[in-house]
Design a protein around this motif. Structure first.
Motif, PDB file in Angstrom:
ATOM      1  N   ASP A  72       0.893  -1.336  -0.096  1.00 35.43           N
ATOM      2  CA  ASP A  72      -0.003  -0.034   0.072  1.00 35.43           C
ATOM      3  C   ASP A  72       0.864   1.341  -0.204  1.00 35.43           C
ATOM      4  OD1 ASP A  72      -2.298  -1.506   0.158  1.00 35.43           O
ATOM      5  OD2 ASP A  72      -2.761  -0.934   2.309  1.00 35.43           O
ATOM      6  N   ASN A  73       1.710   1.220   0.844  1.00 32.81           N
ATOM      7  CA  ASN A  73       2.843   2.556   0.983  1.00 32.81           C
ATOM      8  C   ASN A  73       3.850   2.717  -0.067  1.00 32.81           C
ATOM      9  OD1 ASN A  73       1.137   2.920   3.439  1.00 32.81           O
ATOM     10  ND2 ASN A  73       2.661   1.863   4.692  1.00 32.81           N
ATOM     11  N   LYS A  74       4.529   1.414  -0.102  1.00 33.79           N
ATOM     12  CA  LYS A  74       5.518   1.420  -1.148  1.00 33.79           C
ATOM     13  C   LYS A  74       5.238   1.557  -2.574  1.00 33.79           C
ATOM     14  CE  LYS A  74       8.757  -0.402   2.146  1.00 33.79           C
ATOM     15  NZ  LYS A  74       9.679  -1.150   2.554  1.00 33.79           N
ATOM     16  N   LEU A  75       4.175   1.050  -3.033  1.00 30.70           N
ATOM     17  CA  LEU A  75       3.806   0.984  -4.425  1.00 30.70           C
ATOM     18  C   LEU A  75       2.427   1.458  -4.798  1.00 30.70           C
ATOM     19  CD1 LEU A  75       4.290  -3.107  -4.927  1.00 30.70           C
ATOM     20  CD2 LEU A  75       6.023  -1.104  -5.326  1.00 30.70           C
ATOM     21  N   SER A  76       1.707   2.015  -3.770  1.00 35.59           N
ATOM     22  CA  SER A  76       0.540   2.617  -3.960  1.00 35.59           C
ATOM     23  C   SER A  76      -0.546   1.770  -4.532  1.00 35.59           C
ATOM     24  CB  SER A  76       0.510   4.094  -4.653  1.00 35.59           C
ATOM     25  OG  SER A  76       1.561   4.966  -3.989  1.00 35.59           O
ATOM     26  N   ILE A  77      -0.503   0.443  -4.214  1.00 38.64           N
ATOM     27  CA  ILE A  77      -1.557  -0.487  -4.863  1.00 38.64           C
ATOM     28  C   ILE A  77      -2.242  -0.908  -3.618  1.00 38.64           C
ATOM     29  CG2 ILE A  77      -1.874  -2.644  -5.916  1.00 38.64           C
ATOM     30  CD1 ILE A  77       1.189  -2.263  -7.127  1.00 38.64           C
ATOM     31  N   LYS A  78      -3.498  -0.227  -3.495  1.00 42.35           N
ATOM     32  CA  LYS A  78      -4.299  -0.471  -2.329  1.00 42.35           C
ATOM     33  C   LYS A  78      -5.481  -1.459  -2.833  1.00 42.35           C
ATOM     34  CE  LYS A  78      -3.724   4.054  -0.080  1.00 42.35           C
ATOM     35  NZ  LYS A  78      -2.540   3.597   0.451  1.00 42.35           N
ATOM     36  N   ASP A  79      -5.803  -1.542  -4.199  1.00 41.76           N
ATOM     37  CA  ASP A  79      -6.855  -2.350  -4.554  1.00 41.76           C
ATOM     38  C   ASP A  79      -6.118  -3.761  -5.136  1.00 41.76           C
ATOM     39  OD1 ASP A  79      -8.923  -0.854  -3.905  1.00 41.76           O
ATOM     40  OD2 ASP A  79      -8.935   0.539  -5.671  1.00 41.76           O
ATOM     41  N   LYS A  80      -6.173  -4.700  -4.379  1.00 44.73           N
ATOM     42  CA  LYS A  80      -5.415  -5.917  -4.698  1.00 44.73           C
ATOM     43  C   LYS A  80      -5.917  -7.141  -4.133  1.00 44.73           C
ATOM     44  CE  LYS A  80      -2.028  -4.932  -1.571  1.00 44.73           C
ATOM     45  NZ  LYS A  80      -2.471  -3.821  -0.605  1.00 44.73           N
ATOM     46  N   ALA A  81      -5.624  -8.255  -4.385  1.00 40.70           N
ATOM     47  CA  ALA A  81      -5.988  -9.748  -4.049  1.00 40.70           C
ATOM     48  C   ALA A  81      -4.758 -10.541  -4.037  1.00 40.70           C
ATOM     49  CB  ALA A  81      -7.057 -10.401  -4.581  1.00 40.70           C
ATOM     50  N   VAL A  82      -4.190 -11.014  -2.909  1.00 39.73           N
ATOM     51  CA  VAL A  82      -2.923 -11.628  -3.012  1.00 39.73           C
ATOM     52  C   VAL A  82      -2.926 -13.023  -2.271  1.00 39.73           C
ATOM     53  CG1 VAL A  82      -0.603 -11.627  -2.223  1.00 39.73           C
ATOM     54  CG2 VAL A  82      -1.608  -9.519  -2.966  1.00 39.73           C
ATOM     55  N   PHE A  83      -2.565 -13.903  -3.141  1.00 41.32           N
ATOM     56  CA  PHE A  83      -2.244 -15.428  -2.454  1.00 41.32           C
ATOM     57  C   PHE A  83      -1.055 -15.868  -2.528  1.00 41.32           C
ATOM     58  CE2 PHE A  83      -2.263 -19.764  -3.445  1.00 41.32           C
ATOM     59  CZ  PHE A  83      -3.123 -20.563  -2.899  1.00 41.32           C
ATOM     60  N   ILE A  84      -0.633 -16.342  -1.269  1.00 40.89           N
ATOM     61  CA  ILE A  84       0.956 -16.760  -1.018  1.00 40.89           C
ATOM     62  C   ILE A  84       0.814 -18.087  -0.397  1.00 40.89           C
ATOM     63  CG2 ILE A  84       3.089 -16.170  -0.124  1.00 40.89           C
ATOM     64  CD1 ILE A  84       2.371 -13.314  -0.142  1.00 40.89           C
ATOM     65  N   GLU A  85       1.398 -19.000  -0.849  1.00 38.49           N
ATOM     66  CA  GLU A  85       1.730 -20.389  -0.328  1.00 38.49           C
ATOM     67  C   GLU A  85       3.107 -20.811  -0.488  1.00 38.49           C
ATOM     68  OE1 GLU A  85      -3.130 -22.576   0.199  1.00 38.49           O
ATOM     69  OE2 GLU A  85      -1.526 -23.392  -1.141  1.00 38.49           O
ATOM     70  N   HIS A  86       3.691 -21.191   0.238  1.00 41.53           N
ATOM     71  CA  HIS A  86       4.998 -21.676   0.330  1.00 41.53           C
ATOM     72  C   HIS A  86       5.157 -23.083   1.030  1.00 41.53           C
ATOM     73  CE1 HIS A  86       9.296 -21.771   0.657  1.00 41.53           C
ATOM     74  NE2 HIS A  86       9.340 -20.930  -0.165  1.00 41.53           N
ATOM     75  N   VAL A  87       6.010 -24.029   0.719  1.00 38.53           N
ATOM     76  CA  VAL A  87       5.938 -25.469   1.294  1.00 38.53           C
ATOM     77  C   VAL A  87       7.210 -25.236   2.339  1.00 38.53           C
ATOM     78  CG1 VAL A  87       5.550 -26.271  -0.894  1.00 38.53           C
ATOM     79  CG2 VAL A  87       7.694 -26.219  -0.242  1.00 38.53           C
TER      80      VAL A  87
END
Length: 148
Positions: A72-87
């Motif tokens: 939000d702060n560094k990229l000014s991308i407030k409208d987003k959905a993020v999926f992260i999975e790590h093994v």
């Protein structure tokens, strides 16, 4: 909207891109990008057969949340959905170790956000890698220093 999870291979769990698709398709955004990290066969002239990942799960999840919030702060991308999975655990050659999916209003935002997330995970998340080699040896790899 964030989905962040550690998938434990010792519990016969696996990461699947279909889970990312299902999560991101719930969003209202038109630009969706997927990054899939896999175990490659060669690193520093050594033949790799697999990697064991170790994590401090709660700290890793918190780092994913902080990276999401920092966008939000560094990229000014407030409208987003993020999926992260790590093994966590052993992953064989060419198997998936991480899936990052992002959905944004515009494609440029999605590309920028996806790159930002993977680079920040590499720098900030307490995930350790032990490479296993064809000659039956293995070694823990050095991480990225936050002071560099």
């Amino acid at each position: 909207m964030l989905h962040a999870k550690i998938i434990d291979t010792s519990k016969k769990e696996s990461i699947e891109i279909s889970k990312a698709e299902n999560f991101l398709n719930q969003s209202k955004f038109g630009a969706i990008i997927y990054f899939v990290g896999t175990v490659r066969d060669l690193n520093e002239n050594k033949l790799v057969t697999g990697i064991t990942y170790d994590t401090k799960d709660s700290m890793v999840i918190r780092s994913f949340e902080e990276i999401y919030e920092d966008a939000d702060n560094k990229l000014s991308i407030k409208d987003k959905a993020v999926f992260i999975e790590h093994v966590k655990g052993y992953v064989g050659l060419k198997e998936k170790s991480i899936i990052i999916g992002v959905a944004c209003k515009h494609r440029d935002q999605a590309f920028v956000l996806s790159r930002y997330i993977i680079e920040e995970i590499k720098k900030r998340s307490p995930i350790w890698k032990k490479e296993h080699y064809k000659n039956k040896e293995s070694e823990w790899l050095k991480g990225i220093s936050l002071n560099n």
